[in-house]
Structure formats: structure tokens, C-alpha cells
Design a protein around this motif. Sequence first.
Motif, PDB file in Angstrom:
ATOM      1  N   SER A 142      -1.550 -11.332   0.760  1.00  0.00           N
ATOM      2  CA  SER A 142      -2.378 -11.546   1.943  1.00  0.00           C
ATOM      3  C   SER A 142      -3.815 -11.795   1.499  1.00  0.00           C
ATOM      4  N   ARG A 143      -4.543 -12.581   2.216  1.00  0.00           N
ATOM      5  CA  ARG A 143      -5.902 -12.958   1.809  1.00  0.00           C
ATOM      6  C   ARG A 143      -6.860 -11.772   1.847  1.00  0.00           C
ATOM      7  N   GLY A 144      -6.815 -10.999   0.792  1.00  0.00           N
ATOM      8  CA  GLY A 144      -7.760  -9.903   0.632  1.00  0.00           C
ATOM      9  C   GLY A 144      -7.354  -8.592   1.257  1.00  0.00           C
ATOM     10  N   ARG A 145      -6.578  -8.609   2.323  1.00  0.00           N
ATOM     11  CA  ARG A 145      -6.238  -7.375   3.029  1.00  0.00           C
ATOM     12  C   ARG A 145      -5.024  -7.555   3.905  1.00  0.00           C
ATOM     13  N   PHE A 146      -4.456  -6.428   4.274  1.00  0.00           N
ATOM     14  CA  PHE A 146      -3.415  -6.413   5.291  1.00  0.00           C
ATOM     15  C   PHE A 146      -3.616  -5.153   6.120  1.00  0.00           C
ATOM     16  N   VAL A 147      -2.955  -5.091   7.259  1.00  0.00           N
ATOM     17  CA  VAL A 147      -3.161  -3.996   8.208  1.00  0.00           C
ATOM     18  C   VAL A 147      -1.841  -3.291   8.460  1.00  0.00           C
ATOM     19  N   VAL A 148      -1.912  -1.954   8.539  1.00  0.00           N
ATOM     20  CA  VAL A 148      -0.760  -1.138   8.926  1.00  0.00           C
ATOM     21  C   VAL A 148      -1.184  -0.382  10.181  1.00  0.00           C
ATOM     22  N   GLU A 149      -0.471  -0.625  11.277  1.00  0.00           N
ATOM     23  CA  GLU A 149      -0.786   0.012  12.552  1.00  0.00           C
ATOM     24  C   GLU A 149       0.366   0.908  12.991  1.00  0.00           C
ATOM     25  N   ALA A 150       0.001   2.016  13.612  1.00  0.00           N
ATOM     26  CA  ALA A 150       0.976   2.941  14.193  1.00  0.00           C
ATOM     27  C   ALA A 150       0.403   3.448  15.501  1.00  0.00           C
ATOM     28  N   ALA A 151       1.268   3.642  16.482  1.00  0.00           N
ATOM     29  CA  ALA A 151       0.814   4.125  17.782  1.00  0.00           C
ATOM     30  C   ALA A 151       0.139   5.487  17.638  1.00  0.00           C
ATOM     31  N   GLY A 152      -1.004   5.643  18.312  1.00  0.00           N
ATOM     32  CA  GLY A 152      -1.705   6.923  18.309  1.00  0.00           C
ATOM     33  C   GLY A 152      -2.573   7.175  17.086  1.00  0.00           C
ATOM     34  N   ALA A 153      -2.780   6.165  16.244  1.00  0.00           N
ATOM     35  CA  ALA A 153      -3.595   6.332  15.039  1.00  0.00           C
ATOM     36  C   ALA A 153      -4.446   5.088  14.834  1.00  0.00           C
ATOM     37  N   PRO A 154      -5.608   5.251  14.221  1.00  0.00           N
ATOM     38  CA  PRO A 154      -6.411   4.059  13.944  1.00  0.00           C
ATOM     39  C   PRO A 154      -5.713   3.164  12.924  1.00  0.00           C
ATOM     40  N   PRO A 155      -5.933   1.864  12.998  1.00  0.00           N
ATOM     41  CA  PRO A 155      -5.267   0.970  12.041  1.00  0.00           C
ATOM     42  C   PRO A 155      -5.817   1.162  10.628  1.00  0.00           C
ATOM     43  N   LEU A 156      -4.963   0.964   9.650  1.00  0.00           N
ATOM     44  CA  LEU A 156      -5.387   0.980   8.246  1.00  0.00           C
ATOM     45  C   LEU A 156      -5.583  -0.465   7.818  1.00  0.00           C
ATOM     46  N   VAL A 157      -6.782  -0.781   7.364  1.00  0.00           N
ATOM     47  CA  VAL A 157      -7.085  -2.103   6.827  1.00  0.00           C
ATOM     48  C   VAL A 157      -7.243  -1.902   5.327  1.00  0.00           C
ATOM     49  N   VAL A 158      -6.211  -2.289   4.586  1.00  0.00           N
ATOM     50  CA  VAL A 158      -6.165  -1.968   3.151  1.00  0.00           C
ATOM     51  C   VAL A 158      -6.203  -3.245   2.310  1.00  0.00           C
ATOM     52  N   PRO A 159      -6.793  -3.152   1.118  1.00  0.00           N
ATOM     53  CA  PRO A 159      -6.855  -4.338   0.261  1.00  0.00           C
ATOM     54  C   PRO A 159      -5.496  -4.694  -0.314  1.00  0.00           C
ATOM     55  N   ALA A 160      -5.266  -5.972  -0.481  1.00  0.00           N
ATOM     56  CA  ALA A 160      -4.014  -6.471  -1.068  1.00  0.00           C
ATOM     57  C   ALA A 160      -4.196  -6.532  -2.581  1.00  0.00           C
ATOM     58  N   TRP A 161      -4.108  -5.399  -3.217  1.00  0.00           N
ATOM     59  CA  TRP A 161      -4.299  -5.315  -4.660  1.00  0.00           C
ATOM     60  C   TRP A 161      -2.963  -5.404  -5.382  1.00  0.00           C
ATOM     61  N   ALA A 162      -3.013  -5.494  -6.696  1.00  0.00           N
ATOM     62  CA  ALA A 162      -1.823  -5.669  -7.524  1.00  0.00           C
ATOM     63  C   ALA A 162      -0.859  -4.492  -7.451  1.00  0.00           C
ATOM     64  N   GLU A 163      -1.333  -3.309  -7.103  1.00  0.00           N
ATOM     65  CA  GLU A 163      -0.467  -2.126  -7.053  1.00  0.00           C
ATOM     66  C   GLU A 163       0.689  -2.322  -6.077  1.00  0.00           C
ATOM     67  N   VAL A 164       0.429  -3.031  -4.991  1.00  0.00           N
ATOM     68  CA  VAL A 164       1.487  -3.287  -3.995  1.00  0.00           C
ATOM     69  C   VAL A 164       2.623  -4.062  -4.651  1.00  0.00           C
ATOM     70  N   LEU A 165       2.302  -5.160  -5.316  1.00  0.00           N
ATOM     71  CA  LEU A 165       3.332  -5.987  -5.938  1.00  0.00           C
ATOM     72  C   LEU A 165       3.952  -5.313  -7.154  1.00  0.00           C
ATOM     73  N   ARG A 166       3.224  -4.441  -7.789  1.00  0.00           N
ATOM     74  CA  ARG A 166       3.785  -3.739  -8.946  1.00  0.00           C
ATOM     75  C   ARG A 166       4.954  -2.854  -8.517  1.00  0.00           C
ATOM     76  N   VAL A 167       4.798  -2.164  -7.386  1.00  0.00           N
ATOM     77  CA  VAL A 167       5.884  -1.337  -6.859  1.00  0.00           C
ATOM     78  C   VAL A 167       7.081  -2.220  -6.517  1.00  0.00           C
ATOM     79  N   VAL A 168       6.814  -3.367  -5.887  1.00  0.00           N
ATOM     80  CA  VAL A 168       7.891  -4.286  -5.503  1.00  0.00           C
ATOM     81  C   VAL A 168       8.619  -4.790  -6.746  1.00  0.00           C
ATOM     82  N   GLU A 169       7.873  -5.167  -7.769  1.00  0.00           N
ATOM     83  CA  GLU A 169       8.492  -5.651  -9.010  1.00  0.00           C
ATOM     84  C   GLU A 169       9.307  -4.543  -9.693  1.00  0.00           C
ATOM     85  N   ASP A 170       8.861  -3.293  -9.598  1.00  0.00           N
ATOM     86  CA  ASP A 170       9.647  -2.195 -10.150  1.00  0.00           C
ATOM     87  C   ASP A 170      11.032  -2.150  -9.512  1.00  0.00           C
TER      88      ASP A 170
END
Length: 173
Positions: A142-170
Motif C-alpha cells: 500500500s502506498r505508505g500506509r494502510f488502515v485497520v478499523e474496528a467498531a468502537g475503536a479509533p482507526p489504526l493508520v499504520v505504515p506499510a513496512w517490510a515487516e508485514v511482508l516478511r511475516v507473509v513470506e514466512d
Amino acid sequence: MRIVPAAGLAALVVLAGCVPRVDAPPPASSRPIPVPVRTPAPTPAPPPSSDWRDWAATPGTWRYAPDARGGRATFGTGSPVLTLTCDRPANAVRLTRAGVAATALTIRTSTGDRILPAQVGPSGAEATLVPTDRLLDAMGFSRGRFVVEAAGAPPLVVPAWAEVLRVVEDCRG
């Protein structure tokens, strides 16, 4: 009769000599006189944007750690607010939003949005994806960031860093 006007004139000259001498005003002090400075009125904060790409990033950083079952990436400042875990034996990537009791998580990336069903567990709402799910790639690229939203909580706007894909590649092997 000319004596009277001359005497009057002489009296005026004598009286003028009795007036005290006026000196020039004392010099101004050496300190400059403060000049009021106009400060502009504060500009009001802009209203929150309806475009999630303009939202402020959630404070925190990604941390990756290898795990016996796969890899784990956590995001937050102290205790993690978001965790991606590879569970190789189950062939799954688990996305956990800490401290939230929601039955769905909305993921927003620059290429699309998706609502994921979630189970409420002891650490929060957890969604499970297969390692080949394209949403995981969208989160990582994602271009720099992605968002995780859940009802009743503020949205998380998190950076799209390599750690995300590293877990997926594992999990993909």
C-alpha cells in the motif's frame, strides 16, 4: 508723557527676567520603547478528511521476531496494538487488533478495502487469512500506509513496512 511708555517697557523687561528659564526635556531613557506586535489569529484546525490517506498516522513502529511457528510482526509504541502472526502448521496469517471486541475488521489499502470476519479472543479481535490472500500483498505494498478499523475503536493508520511482508513470506515458505 513719553516717560510712562518707556517706564512700562522697562517694567516689562524686568518682569521678563523673573520668569524661570525652561530647559530642554531630559533625554529619553536608553531603553527602546516597546512597539506592540500584531500576531495573526490562530488558524483553525482543518476538519478531518473523509479520505483515509490524509489521516494522521498512529504512533508506533513495526517490530519483527522469528517464531517457532513462523514470524510475528507487532506494531505499537509499548504494548502492540496490531499483530500479524504466521501460523505455518495451520497455513494461516492472523491479524490481531489488541483490546478490541469486534466481530469484523475493515482493512483499507491504496488498492482496495475489505471487511474481514473476526473472532473475539483474549488479546482482541482476530481475523485469519490464508498466506496467498492478495489482501496481505496489498497491505505490504500500500502506498505508505494502510488502515485497520474496528467498531468502537479509533482507526489504526499504520505504515506499510517490510515487516508485514516478511511475516507473509514466512508463511508462504
